[in-house]
Design a protein around this motif. Structure first.
Motif, PDB file in Angstrom:
ATOM      1  N   ASP A 107       0.800  -1.188  -0.088  1.00 40.84           N
ATOM      2  CA  ASP A 107      -0.027   0.026   0.114  1.00 40.84           C
ATOM      3  C   ASP A 107       0.744   1.302  -0.025  1.00 40.84           C
ATOM      4  O   ASP A 107       0.394   2.442  -0.621  1.00 40.84           O
ATOM      5  CB  ASP A 107      -1.009   0.171   1.045  1.00 40.84           C
ATOM      6  CG  ASP A 107      -2.018  -1.039   1.104  1.00 40.84           C
ATOM      7  OD1 ASP A 107      -2.146  -1.535  -0.015  1.00 40.84           O
ATOM      8  OD2 ASP A 107      -2.522  -1.621   2.234  1.00 40.84           O
ATOM      9  N   SER A 108       2.130   1.202   0.486  1.00 39.84           N
ATOM     10  CA  SER A 108       2.899   2.407   0.619  1.00 39.84           C
ATOM     11  C   SER A 108       4.375   1.964   0.435  1.00 39.84           C
ATOM     12  O   SER A 108       4.573   0.610   0.898  1.00 39.84           O
ATOM     13  CB  SER A 108       2.521   3.308   2.008  1.00 39.84           C
ATOM     14  OG  SER A 108       3.045   2.508   3.160  1.00 39.84           O
ATOM     15  N   ASP A 155       5.635  -0.009   3.442  1.00 37.85           N
ATOM     16  CA  ASP A 155       5.427  -1.474   3.570  1.00 37.85           C
ATOM     17  C   ASP A 155       6.240  -2.382   2.886  1.00 37.85           C
ATOM     18  O   ASP A 155       6.343  -3.460   3.039  1.00 37.85           O
ATOM     19  CB  ASP A 155       4.029  -1.879   3.123  1.00 37.85           C
ATOM     20  CG  ASP A 155       2.919  -1.220   3.974  1.00 37.85           C
ATOM     21  OD1 ASP A 155       3.254  -0.762   5.131  1.00 37.85           O
ATOM     22  OD2 ASP A 155       1.912  -0.584   3.445  1.00 37.85           O
ATOM     23  N   SER A 162       2.394   3.903 -10.293  1.00 37.30           N
ATOM     24  CA  SER A 162       2.176   4.052  -9.080  1.00 37.30           C
ATOM     25  C   SER A 162       3.096   2.924  -8.313  1.00 37.30           C
ATOM     26  O   SER A 162       3.564   3.373  -7.240  1.00 37.30           O
ATOM     27  CB  SER A 162       0.769   3.686  -8.515  1.00 37.30           C
ATOM     28  OG  SER A 162       0.209   1.936  -8.994  1.00 37.30           O
ATOM     29  N   LYS A 188       6.362   3.991  -5.555  1.00 40.69           N
ATOM     30  CA  LYS A 188       6.285   3.502  -4.314  1.00 40.69           C
ATOM     31  C   LYS A 188       7.765   2.864  -4.165  1.00 40.69           C
ATOM     32  O   LYS A 188       8.576   2.908  -3.078  1.00 40.69           O
ATOM     33  CB  LYS A 188       5.170   2.380  -4.171  1.00 40.69           C
ATOM     34  CG  LYS A 188       4.006   3.057  -3.796  1.00 40.69           C
ATOM     35  CD  LYS A 188       3.161   1.850  -3.463  1.00 40.69           C
ATOM     36  CE  LYS A 188       2.586   1.035  -4.694  1.00 40.69           C
ATOM     37  NZ  LYS A 188       1.222  -0.113  -4.254  1.00 40.69           N
ATOM     38  N   GLN A 244      10.469   5.540  -3.752  1.00 41.08           N
ATOM     39  CA  GLN A 244      10.604   6.224  -2.526  1.00 41.08           C
ATOM     40  C   GLN A 244      11.007   5.256  -1.438  1.00 41.08           C
ATOM     41  O   GLN A 244      11.805   5.643  -0.618  1.00 41.08           O
ATOM     42  CB  GLN A 244       9.065   6.589  -2.178  1.00 41.08           C
ATOM     43  CG  GLN A 244       8.655   7.680  -3.113  1.00 41.08           C
ATOM     44  CD  GLN A 244       7.192   8.077  -2.570  1.00 41.08           C
ATOM     45  OE1 GLN A 244       6.319   6.892  -2.038  1.00 41.08           O
ATOM     46  NE2 GLN A 244       6.474   9.055  -2.854  1.00 41.08           N
ATOM     47  N   GLU A 303       4.963  13.715  -8.358  1.00 41.81           N
ATOM     48  CA  GLU A 303       5.308  12.478  -7.494  1.00 41.81           C
ATOM     49  C   GLU A 303       6.427  11.743  -8.304  1.00 41.81           C
ATOM     50  O   GLU A 303       7.447  11.306  -7.659  1.00 41.81           O
ATOM     51  CB  GLU A 303       4.368  11.585  -7.197  1.00 41.81           C
ATOM     52  CG  GLU A 303       3.279  12.396  -5.910  1.00 41.81           C
ATOM     53  CD  GLU A 303       2.115  10.976  -5.621  1.00 41.81           C
ATOM     54  OE1 GLU A 303       2.630  10.098  -4.755  1.00 41.81           O
ATOM     55  OE2 GLU A 303       1.037  11.300  -5.865  1.00 41.81           O
TER      56      GLU A 303
END
Length: 609
Positions: free
Chosen positions: A168-169, A172, A251, A255, A258, A323
Motif C-alpha cells: 500500500d505504501s 510496507d 504507482s 512506491k 520512494q 510525485e
C-alpha cells in the motif's frame, strides 16, 4: 626607732648585693651573646661558601632529571612506533582470514589499527618507512576489499525482487532489519575512507547501484512487460477505464523509488546517497519512459479504438507528475521527456473529438438492421458520450482549448463563443445526437417494411432516452433535452402498439349488427361474425409473423410492450369470443374461434421472449 634604721640599712645592703649580682650576670650574658654572634657570623660565612659549592650540583641534578624524562619519553615513543611497525605482522592474519559476519568488530578493529598505523607513518615522513607504508596500504586495501565483498553479499541477500503493487505504501516494502542497516552503514563509513587511506578508490557506490538497480528493474519488469504486451497485442474487448497497465506501472514505480531512496539515504551520507540513487533508478526510468512512448505510437495508429486508454494514461501521468519528479529525482532531460510524452498524448486525444464526429457522419450511411434492433450508430454515439464523461474534467479542459463547435464536421459544425468546458461538452453531445436522430429517421423513409421500421425507431429512441436518463448524460444535457427524447420514445411505442390495435378493430361490434340485436342470427349476421373472426386471425398471424422477424433487445421494454398488448388485445378478444362462440354463426365454429384466452396469452408471451 633605732631598730627601724638598722632594718632599713640591712635592706639597702641586700639590694646592693643583688644589683651587683645582676650586673655580673648581664656581663656574662653579654660576653656569651658576643661569642654567639661571632659563631653565627662564622656559620653564615660557611653557609655562603657551601651554597656556592652546592649550586652547580643542583643545576647538574636538574639537567639529569630532564635528560631522564627525555630518555623515558623517547623510549615510550620508540615503543609506540614499534607498535605501528609491528602492525602489519599482527593484523595480517586477521585481514587474510576475512570478516566474520556474526562478529564483525574484531575485523573492524584490525582495519582501525592499520588506518592508525598508516596515519602515523605518513606523519613521521621517514624514508626508511616507505616499504612499511606500502605494506600497510596493501593490507589495508585488501581489508577494505573484503568489507566491500561483505557489503555486496549483504546487499544481494536483501535484494530479492518484489511486486510493488502488493504494498500500500513505500513503508510496507521490505528492507533489511535495523541491525543489518546499521552494519551496512558502518561498512559504508569504512569503505568511504579507501581512497584517502590506500590511494585506491573502492567504488562501494557502484556495488550498491549495480545490485539495487537490478533489483528495481526486476521488480518492475512484470509491470513494464504488461504495458509492452498492450503495445503488441490487439485489444480483443473494449477498453475499460482504470485497466491500463500504465496506472499500476506508474504507482508501483513511485512506491518502489520512494522506498529505495529511503534505504540508500539510511546507509549513505547525503550527497553520495543522492548520486547513487540517481544511478540506481536511471535504468528503470529510461525503461518506463520508453514503454509509454511505444504505447503511444501504437495508440496513435488506431486512435478511435485506443483513445480512452490514452485518456487513462494522460490522466495517470498528470496525476503522478509531481510525485514522479520527487520520487525519482528526475533530471531536466527526463522531465522534458515526460512533458513531451504528455503533450504527445493530449494532441491525438484533442483531435479525436473532430475525428469521431467525422466517423459519426460516415456511420449515417449504415443501413437499417434487418431485425430492427438498436443501430450500431446509436450504441457507438451513446457509448462514446458516456465514456467521455468518465474523463469529464480532462475532456472539458481540452475542449476549452479546442474551442466550441470546432468538431470538423460541416454537417453539424456551428462555431460558438462559449468558454465553459461543461457548456462546450454539452454542445458537442447535442451535435452528435442531432446527427444521430436525423440519421435514424432518414433510414425509415420509403421503407416497405412498416413493422420493422417502427420497431427500429422504437428500439433506438428508447435506448437513447433510457441511456441518457440513467447516466450522467442527464446532468450535462439537461431536462429539456431529456424530455424531447422521452417524447420520441413514447411516440414510437404508441405507433408500435397501433400495429396490434389493427387486430382489435375486427373485434368491435357494429351497433346495428347482431351484437346489438336480441333476435336469432340470420345469414348476413353469421357471415359478419365469421369475417370478424377470420380477419382477426389473419391479421394477428401477420402481425406475429412480422414481429418474429424483429428484435426488441431491452427486456424491460419487451415486458412493458407485452403488458400493453395483452391489455389491448386479450380483454377485447375474450369479450367477443364469449359473446359468439356458443351461437350458431357457423356449423364448425372451431374453424373460426382458434384461440382460448390462455392460448392467446401464451402466443403473445412467446412472441415477446
Amino acid at each position: 626607732m633605732a631598730s627601724t634604721h638598722v632594718n632599713n640599712y640591712l635592706d639597702l645592703d641586700e639590694e646592693n648585693d643583688e644589683l651587683s649580682f645582676l650586673q655580673e650576670s648581664l656581663e656574662q650574658i653579654n660576653q656569651l651573646s658576643q661569642r654567639g654572634t661571632r659563631i653565627l657570623a662564622h656559620f653564615d660565612q660557611r653557609l655562603v661558601r657551601l651554597e656556592s659549592l652546592v649550586q652547580p650540583i643542583r643545576q647538574s641534578s636538574q639537567s639529569l632529571g630532564t635528560l631522564q624524562q627525555n630518555v623515558n619519553d623517547t623510549i615510550d615513543a620508540l615503543k609506540n612506533m614499534m607498535k605501528y611497525f609491528d602492525c602489519v605482522r599482527e593484523e595480517e592474519p586477521v585481514i587474510n582470514q576475512g570478516p566474520q559476519e556474526n562478529d564483525l568488530l574484531p575485523y573492524l578493529r584490525s582495519i582501525n589499527n592499520l588506518q592508525l598505523a598508516n596515519d602515523f607513518v605518513a606523519q613521521v615522513n621517514m624514508r626508511s618507512a616507505d616499504r612499511l607504508t606500502k605494506q600497510i596500504r596493501k593490507l589495508l586495501e585488501k581489508g577494505l576489499e573484503h568489507l566491500n565483498d561483505l557489503f555486496r553479499k549483504w546487499l544481494q541477500q536483501y535484494s530479492t525482487p518484489i511486486d510493488p503493487t502488493q504494498y500500500d505504501s513505500p513503508l510496507d516494502i521490505p528492507r533489511p532489519p535495523p541491525a543489518t542497516l546499521r552494519l551496512l552503514e558502518m561498512l559504508v563509513t569504512y569503505l568511504s575512507t579507501s581512497e584517502t587511506e590506500t590511494g585506491t578508490r573502492i567504488d562501494y557506490g557502484a556495488t550498491l547501484y549495480d545490485i539495487r538497480s537490478t533489483y528495481v528493474i526486476k521488480s518492475m519488469e512484470p509491470l513494464i512487460a504488461a504495458t509492452d504486451n498492450v503495445r503488441t497485442q490487439a485489444s480483443a474487448t473494449m477498453y475499460q477505464k482504470g485497466t491500463s497497465p500504465v496506472i499500476l506501472m506508474t504507482s508501483g514505480l513511485i512506491k518502489l523509488a520512494q522506498a529505495e531512496k529511503d534505504f540508500i539515504e539510511t546507509i549513505m551520507p547525503g550527497t553520495i546517497a543522492e548520486e547513487v540513487f540517481l544511478k540506481t533508478v536511471k535504468p528503470v526510468v529510461a525503461r518506463y519512459l520508453k514503454s509509454i512512448e511505444g504505447l503511444l505510437q501504437v495508440a496513435k495508429r488506431s486512435i478511435q479504438t485506443e483513445k480512452f486508454m490514452l485518456f487513462d494514461v494522460f490522466e495517470t501521468l498528470k496525476h503522478y507528475q509531481s510525485e514522479l519528479d520527487r520520487a525519482l529525482n528526475l533530471t531536466p532531460a527526463e522531465k522534458k521527456t515526460l512533458a513531451n510524452l504528455m503533450a504527445s498524448i493530449s494532441t491525438p486525444i484533442m483531435t479525436s473529438f473532430a475525428e469521431y464526429m467525422e466517423e459519426a457522419r460516415q456511420m449515417t450511411k449504415l443501413g437499417m438492421p434487418q431485425d430492427g434492433t438498436i443501430s450500431e450508430f446509436s450504441s457507438s454515439v451513446l457509448n462514446h458520450m458516456k465514456r467521455l464523461l468518465d474523463h469529464q474534467e480532462t475532456v472539458e479542459s481540452m475542449m476549452v482549448t479546442l474551442g466550441d463547435g470546432h468538431w470538423g464536421s460541416a454537417s453539424v459544425n456551428t462555431v460558438r463563443k462559449t468558454f465553459s468546458g461543461e457548456a462546450i461538452l454539452k454542445h458537442y453531445f447535442q451535435d452528435l445526437l442531432r446527427l444521430l436522430v436525423g440519421s435514424l429517421e432518414s433510414k425509415t423513409k420509403g421503407s416497405k417494411r412498416q413493422e420493422v421500421t417502427i420497431v427500429f425507431l422504437m428500439n433506438n429512441f428508447h435506448y437513447i432516452y433510457k441511456t441518457i436518463s440513467q447516466s450522467r448524460l442527464r446532468e450535462i444535457l439537461g431536462e429539456h433535452d431529456l424530455q424531447n427524447y422521452e417524447g420520441l420514445d413514447w411516440k414510437y411505442q404508441e405507433q408500435y402498439c397501433r400495429i396490434w390495435a389493427g387486430c382489435v378493430a375486427y373485434l368491435v361490434d357494429d351497433p346495428t349488427g347482431p351484437g346489438g340485436l336480441k333476435h336469432k342470427l340470420v345469414g348476413a349476421d353469421k357471415m359478419t361474425i365469421k369475417d370478424k373472426f377470420k380477419h382477426f386471425n389473419g391479421t394477428l398471424e401477420d402481425v406475429i409473423r412480422a414481429q418474429q422477424s424483429c428484435t426488441i433487445p431491452d427486456p424491460e421494454l419487451r415486458q412493458m410492450l407485452l403488458d400493453r398488448v395483452r391489455q389491448l388485445l386479450i380483454p377485447a378478444y375474450v369479450s367477443f369470443m364469449e359473446k359468439y362462440q356458443h351461437t350458431e354463426f357457423a356449423k364448425n365454429s372451431g374453424k373460426y374461434v382458434r384461440y382460448s384466452q390462455d392460448s392467446l396469452d401464451r402466443i403473445l408471451q412467446s412472441v415477446f421472449k
